[in-house]
Design a protein around this motif. Structure first.
Motif, PDB file in Angstrom:
ATOM      1  N   LEU A 181       0.810  -1.223   0.000  1.00 42.03           N
ATOM      2  CA  LEU A 181       0.000   0.000   0.000  1.00 42.03           C
ATOM      3  C   LEU A 181       0.842   1.271   0.000  1.00 42.03           C
ATOM      4  CD1 LEU A 181      -2.689  -1.102   2.617  1.00 42.03           C
ATOM      5  CD2 LEU A 181      -2.876  -1.156   0.119  1.00 42.03           C
ATOM      6  N   GLU A 182       2.174   1.137   0.030  1.00 41.99           N
ATOM      7  CA  GLU A 182       3.066   2.302   0.156  1.00 41.99           C
ATOM      8  C   GLU A 182       2.874   3.358  -0.917  1.00 41.99           C
ATOM      9  OE1 GLU A 182       7.089   0.983   0.455  1.00 41.99           O
ATOM     10  OE2 GLU A 182       6.951   0.753   2.615  1.00 41.99           O
ATOM     11  N   SER A 183       2.637   2.960  -2.141  1.00 38.06           N
ATOM     12  CA  SER A 183       2.543   3.939  -3.222  1.00 38.06           C
ATOM     13  C   SER A 183       1.100   4.348  -3.533  1.00 38.06           C
ATOM     14  CB  SER A 183       3.216   3.401  -4.493  1.00 38.06           C
ATOM     15  OG  SER A 183       2.526   2.252  -4.932  1.00 38.06           O
ATOM     16  N   THR A 184       0.185   4.003  -2.647  1.00 40.78           N
ATOM     17  CA  THR A 184      -1.223   4.358  -2.863  1.00 40.78           C
ATOM     18  C   THR A 184      -1.586   5.613  -2.087  1.00 40.78           C
ATOM     19  OG1 THR A 184      -2.013   3.006  -1.014  1.00 40.78           O
ATOM     20  CG2 THR A 184      -1.825   1.924  -3.179  1.00 40.78           C
ATOM     21  N   ARG A 185      -2.754   6.147  -2.413  1.00 41.86           N
ATOM     22  CA  ARG A 185      -3.268   7.337  -1.730  1.00 41.86           C
ATOM     23  C   ARG A 185      -4.719   7.075  -1.321  1.00 41.86           C
ATOM     24  NH1 ARG A 185      -0.293  11.807  -1.604  1.00 41.86           N
ATOM     25  NH2 ARG A 185      -2.156  13.075  -1.541  1.00 41.86           N
ATOM     26  N   PRO A 186      -5.210   7.780  -0.307  1.00 37.28           N
ATOM     27  CA  PRO A 186      -6.628   7.657   0.038  1.00 37.28           C
ATOM     28  C   PRO A 186      -7.489   7.943  -1.193  1.00 37.28           C
ATOM     29  CG  PRO A 186      -5.461   8.886   1.727  1.00 37.28           C
ATOM     30  CD  PRO A 186      -4.499   8.707   0.590  1.00 37.28           C
ATOM     31  N   GLY A 187      -8.500   7.118  -1.386  1.00 34.54           N
ATOM     32  CA  GLY A 187      -9.377   7.257  -2.541  1.00 34.54           C
ATOM     33  C   GLY A 187      -9.011   6.338  -3.689  1.00 34.54           C
ATOM     34  N   ASP A 188      -7.758   5.839  -3.717  1.00 26.66           N
ATOM     35  CA  ASP A 188      -7.382   4.861  -4.735  1.00 26.66           C
ATOM     36  C   ASP A 188      -8.186   3.579  -4.520  1.00 26.66           C
ATOM     37  OD1 ASP A 188      -5.463   6.616  -5.690  1.00 26.66           O
ATOM     38  OD2 ASP A 188      -3.742   5.464  -4.952  1.00 26.66           O
ATOM     39  N   VAL A 189      -8.336   2.812  -5.580  1.00 26.80           N
ATOM     40  CA  VAL A 189      -9.024   1.529  -5.502  1.00 26.80           C
ATOM     41  C   VAL A 189      -8.004   0.430  -5.785  1.00 26.80           C
ATOM     42  CG1 VAL A 189     -10.845   0.081  -6.493  1.00 26.80           C
ATOM     43  CG2 VAL A 189     -11.208   2.549  -6.260  1.00 26.80           C
ATOM     44  N   VAL A 190      -7.978  -0.593  -4.914  1.00 27.53           N
ATOM     45  CA  VAL A 190      -7.117  -1.749  -5.122  1.00 27.53           C
ATOM     46  C   VAL A 190      -7.992  -3.001  -5.165  1.00 27.53           C
ATOM     47  CG1 VAL A 190      -5.076  -0.711  -4.040  1.00 27.53           C
ATOM     48  CG2 VAL A 190      -6.636  -2.097  -2.661  1.00 27.53           C
ATOM     49  N   THR A 191      -7.437  -4.038  -5.772  1.00 25.71           N
ATOM     50  CA  THR A 191      -8.130  -5.325  -5.823  1.00 25.71           C
ATOM     51  C   THR A 191      -7.361  -6.324  -4.976  1.00 25.71           C
ATOM     52  OG1 THR A 191      -8.954  -4.876  -8.055  1.00 25.71           O
ATOM     53  CG2 THR A 191      -8.954  -7.168  -7.328  1.00 25.71           C
ATOM     54  N   LEU A 192      -8.066  -6.908  -4.031  1.00 25.78           N
ATOM     55  CA  LEU A 192      -7.478  -7.915  -3.160  1.00 25.78           C
ATOM     56  C   LEU A 192      -7.865  -9.301  -3.660  1.00 25.78           C
ATOM     57  CD1 LEU A 192      -8.485  -6.473   0.344  1.00 25.78           C
ATOM     58  CD2 LEU A 192      -6.421  -5.989  -0.974  1.00 25.78           C
ATOM     59  N   SER A 193      -6.908 -10.220  -3.644  1.00 27.18           N
ATOM     60  CA  SER A 193      -7.209 -11.634  -3.842  1.00 27.18           C
ATOM     61  C   SER A 193      -7.376 -12.208  -2.443  1.00 27.18           C
ATOM     62  CB  SER A 193      -6.077 -12.344  -4.575  1.00 27.18           C
ATOM     63  OG  SER A 193      -5.908 -11.792  -5.852  1.00 27.18           O
ATOM     64  N   VAL A 194      -8.553 -12.757  -2.171  1.00 29.45           N
ATOM     65  CA  VAL A 194      -8.889 -13.202  -0.822  1.00 29.45           C
ATOM     66  C   VAL A 194      -9.358 -14.653  -0.863  1.00 29.45           C
ATOM     67  CG1 VAL A 194     -10.416 -12.799   1.163  1.00 29.45           C
ATOM     68  CG2 VAL A 194      -9.566 -10.856  -0.171  1.00 29.45           C
ATOM     69  N   LEU A 195      -8.885 -15.432   0.083  1.00 30.51           N
ATOM     70  CA  LEU A 195      -9.358 -16.797   0.263  1.00 30.51           C
ATOM     71  C   LEU A 195     -10.422 -16.771   1.353  1.00 30.51           C
ATOM     72  CD1 LEU A 195      -8.971 -19.786  -0.527  1.00 30.51           C
ATOM     73  CD2 LEU A 195      -7.284 -19.934   1.321  1.00 30.51           C
ATOM     74  N   ARG A 196     -11.635 -17.202   0.993  1.00 30.41           N
ATOM     75  CA  ARG A 196     -12.754 -17.324   1.944  1.00 30.41           C
ATOM     76  C   ARG A 196     -13.118 -18.791   2.022  1.00 30.41           C
ATOM     77  NH1 ARG A 196     -16.632 -12.694  -0.237  1.00 30.41           N
ATOM     78  NH2 ARG A 196     -15.626 -10.925   0.786  1.00 30.41           N
ATOM     79  N   GLY A 197     -12.733 -19.425   3.109  1.00 31.51           N
ATOM     80  CA  GLY A 197     -12.949 -20.868   3.191  1.00 31.51           C
ATOM     81  C   GLY A 197     -12.104 -21.535   2.124  1.00 31.51           C
ATOM     82  N   SER A 198     -12.746 -22.179   1.164  1.00 26.27           N
ATOM     83  CA  SER A 198     -12.005 -22.828   0.073  1.00 26.27           C
ATOM     84  C   SER A 198     -12.129 -22.069  -1.243  1.00 26.27           C
ATOM     85  CB  SER A 198     -12.519 -24.263  -0.106  1.00 26.27           C
ATOM     86  OG  SER A 198     -13.890 -24.247  -0.452  1.00 26.27           O
ATOM     87  N   GLN A 199     -12.780 -20.910  -1.217  1.00 26.97           N
ATOM     88  CA  GLN A 199     -13.015 -20.140  -2.432  1.00 26.97           C
ATOM     89  C   GLN A 199     -12.134 -18.907  -2.531  1.00 26.97           C
ATOM     90  OE1 GLN A 199     -17.089 -18.924  -2.678  1.00 26.97           O
ATOM     91  NE2 GLN A 199     -17.342 -19.804  -4.691  1.00 26.97           N
ATOM     92  N   LYS A 200     -11.499 -18.703  -3.688  1.00 23.12           N
ATOM     93  CA  LYS A 200     -10.738 -17.478  -3.940  1.00 23.12           C
ATOM     94  C   LYS A 200     -11.671 -16.469  -4.599  1.00 23.12           C
ATOM     95  CE  LYS A 200      -6.145 -19.426  -4.313  1.00 23.12           C
ATOM     96  NZ  LYS A 200      -4.979 -19.665  -5.153  1.00 23.12           N
ATOM     97  N   VAL A 201     -11.676 -15.248  -4.044  1.00 20.28           N
ATOM     98  CA  VAL A 201     -12.515 -14.181  -4.582  1.00 20.28           C
ATOM     99  C   VAL A 201     -11.675 -12.924  -4.758  1.00 20.28           C
ATOM    100  CG1 VAL A 201     -14.643 -15.086  -3.560  1.00 20.28           C
ATOM    101  CG2 VAL A 201     -13.283 -13.439  -2.281  1.00 20.28           C
ATOM    102  N   LYS A 202     -12.142 -12.039  -5.612  1.00 18.74           N
ATOM    103  CA  LYS A 202     -11.529 -10.727  -5.799  1.00 18.74           C
ATOM    104  C   LYS A 202     -12.411  -9.712  -5.087  1.00 18.74           C
ATOM    105  CE  LYS A 202      -8.360 -12.000  -8.833  1.00 18.74           C
ATOM    106  NZ  LYS A 202      -6.971 -12.011  -8.556  1.00 18.74           N
ATOM    107  N   VAL A 203     -11.789  -8.814  -4.335  1.00 19.44           N
ATOM    108  CA  VAL A 203     -12.503  -7.774  -3.603  1.00 19.44           C
ATOM    109  C   VAL A 203     -11.898  -6.433  -3.974  1.00 19.44           C
ATOM    110  CG1 VAL A 203     -13.040  -6.857  -1.306  1.00 19.44           C
ATOM    111  CG2 VAL A 203     -12.998  -9.338  -1.670  1.00 19.44           C
ATOM    112  N   ARG A 204     -12.722  -5.537  -4.514  1.00 22.47           N
ATOM    113  CA  ARG A 204     -12.260  -4.180  -4.829  1.00 22.47           C
ATOM    114  C   ARG A 204     -12.579  -3.298  -3.628  1.00 22.47           C
ATOM    115  NH1 ARG A 204     -11.282  -2.118  -9.711  1.00 22.47           N
ATOM    116  NH2 ARG A 204     -12.705  -0.383  -9.451  1.00 22.47           N
ATOM    117  N   ILE A 205     -11.603  -2.476  -3.247  1.00 21.88           N
ATOM    118  CA  ILE A 205     -11.766  -1.667  -2.039  1.00 21.88           C
ATOM    119  C   ILE A 205     -11.220  -0.264  -2.274  1.00 21.88           C
ATOM    120  CG2 ILE A 205      -9.609  -2.524  -1.064  1.00 21.88           C
ATOM    121  CD1 ILE A 205     -11.006  -2.482   1.679  1.00 21.88           C
TER     122      ILE A 205
END
Length: 127
Positions: free
Chosen positions: A95-119
């Motif tokens: 997150l070092e080169s980001t700024r408030p208001g930027d949008v990033v996509t996280l790769s997240v493991l939920r149980g056995s499922q991989k999902v993408k989360v935009r934040i």
């Protein structure tokens, strides 16, 4: 450096969670399917992470690990914008080169499922 000199502080993006880096020992003790990533242990109520759908493990199983009680059923952040995350330091570094208001996509493991989360990133809390 330029931002520090100009503003007297560095402003970077932030995700409103607490987490713990996963290593082989924690993964084995908790029965996790991965041995790298950031286990989400707390999501700030009404914060950007909760609004994006990240989940912590509160209300689920807990584990005593290294003298700390850890909720172990939260999401596991595997990458930020494709950059692998294996520890708390790598997560913050991503997150070092980001700024408030930027949008990033996280790769997240939920149980056995991989999902993408935009934040949408917030500002790093002061203090």
């Amino acid at each position: 450096v330029a931002q520090l000199l100009r503003d007297g502080k560095v402003t970077r993006g932030w995700i409103e969670i607490d987490g713990i880096g996963i290593d082989a020992r924690l993964a084995a003790a908790a029965g996790l399917s991965v041995n790298r990533g950031l286990l989400v242990t707390h999501v700030d109520p009404n914060g950007n992470a909760e609004l994006a759908g990240l989940r912590d493990g509160r209300g689920g199983r807990f584990l005593q690990h290294a003298g700390v009680t850890i909720p172990i059923e939260g999401g596991i952040i595997l990458a930020v914008d494709g950059q692998p995350v294996g520890s708390s330091a790598e997560f913050v570094g991503s997150l070092e080169s980001t700024r408030p208001g930027d949008v990033v996509t996280l790769s997240v493991l939920r149980g056995s499922q991989k999902v993408k989360v935009r934040i949408v990133l917030s500002a790093v809390p002061e203090g």
